[in-house]
Design a protein around this motif. Sequence first.
Motif, PDB file in Angstrom:
ATOM      1  N   GLN A  94     -29.158  14.227  36.293  1.00 29.27           N
ATOM      2  CA  GLN A  94     -28.143  13.980  35.272  1.00 29.27           C
ATOM      3  C   GLN A  94     -27.658  15.328  34.751  1.00 29.27           C
ATOM      4  O   GLN A  94     -28.459  16.146  34.295  1.00 29.27           O
ATOM      5  CB  GLN A  94     -28.741  13.201  34.099  1.00 29.27           C
ATOM      6  CG  GLN A  94     -29.075  11.773  34.390  1.00 29.27           C
ATOM      7  CD  GLN A  94     -27.871  10.871  34.337  1.00 29.27           C
ATOM      8  OE1 GLN A  94     -26.862  11.205  33.742  1.00 29.27           O
ATOM      9  NE2 GLN A  94     -27.973   9.735  34.980  1.00 29.27           N
ATOM     10  N   ARG A 131     -25.584  17.026  31.875  1.00 26.39           N
ATOM     11  CA  ARG A 131     -25.236  16.570  30.527  1.00 26.39           C
ATOM     12  C   ARG A 131     -24.559  17.687  29.760  1.00 26.39           C
ATOM     13  O   ARG A 131     -25.037  18.822  29.746  1.00 26.39           O
ATOM     14  CB  ARG A 131     -26.532  16.195  29.823  1.00 26.39           C
ATOM     15  CG  ARG A 131     -26.304  15.443  28.589  1.00 26.39           C
ATOM     16  CD  ARG A 131     -27.508  14.657  28.222  1.00 26.39           C
ATOM     17  NE  ARG A 131     -27.076  13.682  27.268  1.00 26.39           N
ATOM     18  CZ  ARG A 131     -27.683  13.403  26.137  1.00 26.39           C
ATOM     19  NH1 ARG A 131     -28.809  14.005  25.863  1.00 26.39           N
ATOM     20  NH2 ARG A 131     -27.210  12.516  25.311  1.00 26.39           N
ATOM     21  N   ASP A 150     -22.442  12.349  30.374  1.00 30.72           N
ATOM     22  CA  ASP A 150     -23.538  12.302  31.338  1.00 30.72           C
ATOM     23  C   ASP A 150     -22.969  12.027  32.700  1.00 30.72           C
ATOM     24  O   ASP A 150     -22.255  11.044  32.864  1.00 30.72           O
ATOM     25  CB  ASP A 150     -24.484  11.139  31.016  1.00 30.72           C
ATOM     26  CG  ASP A 150     -25.278  11.399  29.790  1.00 30.72           C
ATOM     27  OD1 ASP A 150     -24.866  10.920  28.743  1.00 30.72           O
ATOM     28  OD2 ASP A 150     -26.295  12.076  29.902  1.00 30.72           O
ATOM     29  N   ALA A 199     -24.001  11.703  36.834  1.00 27.52           N
ATOM     30  CA  ALA A 199     -25.063  11.687  37.838  1.00 27.52           C
ATOM     31  C   ALA A 199     -24.640  12.568  38.999  1.00 27.52           C
ATOM     32  O   ALA A 199     -23.520  12.472  39.485  1.00 27.52           O
ATOM     33  CB  ALA A 199     -25.287  10.260  38.318  1.00 27.52           C
TER      34      ALA A 199
END
Lengths: 222, 657
Positions: A95, A97, A118, A120
């Motif tokens: 992730q 962020r 966020d 992926a």
Amino acid sequence: MAVNAAPITATDSLSQALKANIIPNQEYLLQGSVLDSAVEVLLHRLRGLCDNVDAGPETFDDQEVCFSLRDPNQQSTPLTLRVRKALDARDMPYQLRYIGQPDLGDKNRPTVVRSSLDIACSGMLIEFLNELGCRIEFEYSVKGYMFRKGRMKITVAKVFKISQSSMPPEPISQSYLVELSVLAPQGQDAIGEDMRAFADQLRPLVQLDKIDYKRLGHMSVT
Amino acid sequence: MANSVNISIEAPIENQIQEITYDGQEIYQAPLSMSENLARLAQKIDFAKSDDEFCNIKKEGESSSEVKSEEDKEPGYQSSLWPWDSVRNKLRNALTEVCVLADVLSIAKEKRYMVLDPIQPDSIESRPMVQVYGRKKALSAAGAVLLNGVERLRASETMRMTRNMPDFHIDLLRLRQNWRLKKVSNTIVGDLSYRTAGSKYSQTGVFEVTKAPEEQIAQAMSMNAAGPTPSALRVTVPPELQGVAFISVVCQKEQEEVVTATLSSSALNCPGTLPGDGAELHWQQKLEAAQNVLFCKELFARMAAEAVQLDASIPHMVVGNQIMATVLPGIQLLIGLCHNNGQNNNNSEAVKTKVVTSVSRCAPSPQPEERANKNEHDHVLEHSLHQLLRAVHHAHTHHPFPHPATGPLGPSKRRSLAGPMAADRYELLDMSKEQSLLEQIIQQAQHFFMRRRSEYVLDTIAKEVKDPLIVSHWNALNSPTQSCVKINIMAYGYDAVCRTSLVVHVGEKTLKCICRDGKVRHLSYELQELRDLIYCQIYQHQMTAVQAVGRCMGWQLLASSSHLGSGPVEPLGNASSCLLASPNGDRMIAIRCEPSVGIQVFIAQSPRKDFFVSELVQDKKWENLGGAFKEVKLEKMEGKNFLNKMELLMACLSSPS
């Protein structure tokens, strides 16, 4: 889907999503801490209050690395990015962020509101960030329990310092960090009230509050 | 239109018109001068309201009032018309008062001429008896309320002790340990729906708990002295949930008529109904039955909705309480909701099926009094349906947690991997599709039939073909939609020499066979295909086994062919053949094997016995060219099975006689 219709491009759907305000890019946050000796009681309480903890609370074990990207003229504050990977679920994506500054707004807001994105990513992320010019600021590992109640996510976790050699990671304090957070699109401020109500239910065990990081930064570190 | 118009703007007339002369000239009132304006404003001040401000200017008032009073006298004394007059008077009065007060206070402070003493307030005449009477009345009212409550408790307690009646509160506690109860104003209601377990069905399952009337308890106890004590609670379930229900799942051959007339609402699970309206059932059984009814209703409603929405090649039909779906060509699946309300209706009495408690999977022996032995309720599929709906409920409540912990709550693992793994639009659409309950149960029924058919085929072949033994091992672990069987073909006594294995994966509508040569064959649901395949494998086994036996005996393989092109065309598969030579080289065995005809064995001898020198062929050496092949009558030979016979044949031909 009609075969003959022109496919919707990614930018179109992204701009549509932005307009419709469905992208959860705000994080509402309350934090607190509890000593090691008292964490069992808190976990029991959370098991009673939260959804579906019949098979025991969900554990997690993550490692987080914080990168910063500085401007060459060194004047503005650097951009910080956090990369978090799950050590107990290696096939889940990393992730990436971004956490913005907390919205100062009015003092009456029950929770901290800050923008958070966020994303992926696959495992090439660290190389990519290095190529972009980001440098590692710090890293740590977090291990603990996760609960949920409706949209709210509650984590009770211990922060560990990662040691260079193969020694087990050592905790940085004798306490657990408790966080209550919700990821929501902009404008849904009513969730803050629900979060405050839930935090009040945990009140004598742990005090969940807005933490002002700037004030913490001025406190002297012993 | 193009010309511009000048617009002039003027302020309206400020001063009021006093008089208009005869020649049209207007005379305005002169605007107020500054002092006149101030006077007008001062008149508006109301001295009665703003007291505190003037206390502050007491001191200034002293000094300025003389100045003011002198000023006031100068412009002509027009007492009532002059606006500052009232102001002056009021200020002067205020000053007087305040001065007096200041003087009194200073004199009192000195305590020489004046002293301030407190005054006792007038004592109220006390009348104690009135108070006592008031308190006594209040206390008696409170006492009456308490006594009233205690009386009721005492009455119920004595009743319980003397007559050994069941205790309402203990029963309520037990009920509360099993079911969710809530007190709404005066009544106790409970919820028996699956809402908190994840169901989204709209029908509520609210039941009411009341105290059972004493006469009924006494009557029940006197009737049933030896049995368990009845409970003091009475539970009222909604009328649509009363009785018992179950979902009947029946697989049957396709019927001529579209709708089967009678629905077998056999009262399989109904507990014995006591006389009365069934209220004497223990509350636990009643509530459990009602919950089951609700569950069955939800299940059936969901499947009926799916049956209407799904687009199958042969459409599913929903008629009343039954869903009819086609599983395989010729096989139908009937799913029905059987709800026995407890009231006497013709259906439950007319259909007195001999209840078959065990579901026999292989061909059941038909009993003459049973209607159609195929119309048996399949408990396994019913259980599967229950499990499927419970899995749907579980998925509604248990959402996956994000790993790492900062991820968003909600997306499943596949969905969160879709981004980094660059899933395209079609993959995303696929992810969002999920199989409906009806599809899943049809798949399970299809697999059940495929498995049964495969078992039947293998069993019949095993019964028919004795020569190589067909041994099938079914895997103990399988899923509702896939099973696996391993088939070994071997001859008795020769299993170490040669054994042919194949694996058959039984799916929902197809079979997948993996043979010993590594080929994977996909078969359809027709039985004949599997049968043909097994037969071909049997004959291939015979051929390889013979070659293996020959090797053991020292015979040499001269030639072999799996797909022989000579001879008549075979209806099934291809003929195979092999040619074996004895260790000496003087004898040969030729074997031709076909699945439909069988096995033919020919032998030949190398120096011909029947060689005679003729005009064309004069040299004796030509007798070494092998003789003609003569067929061996295998059925007359000694030997337990084909391989045994071949071994004996080889042994016989090897010996130097």
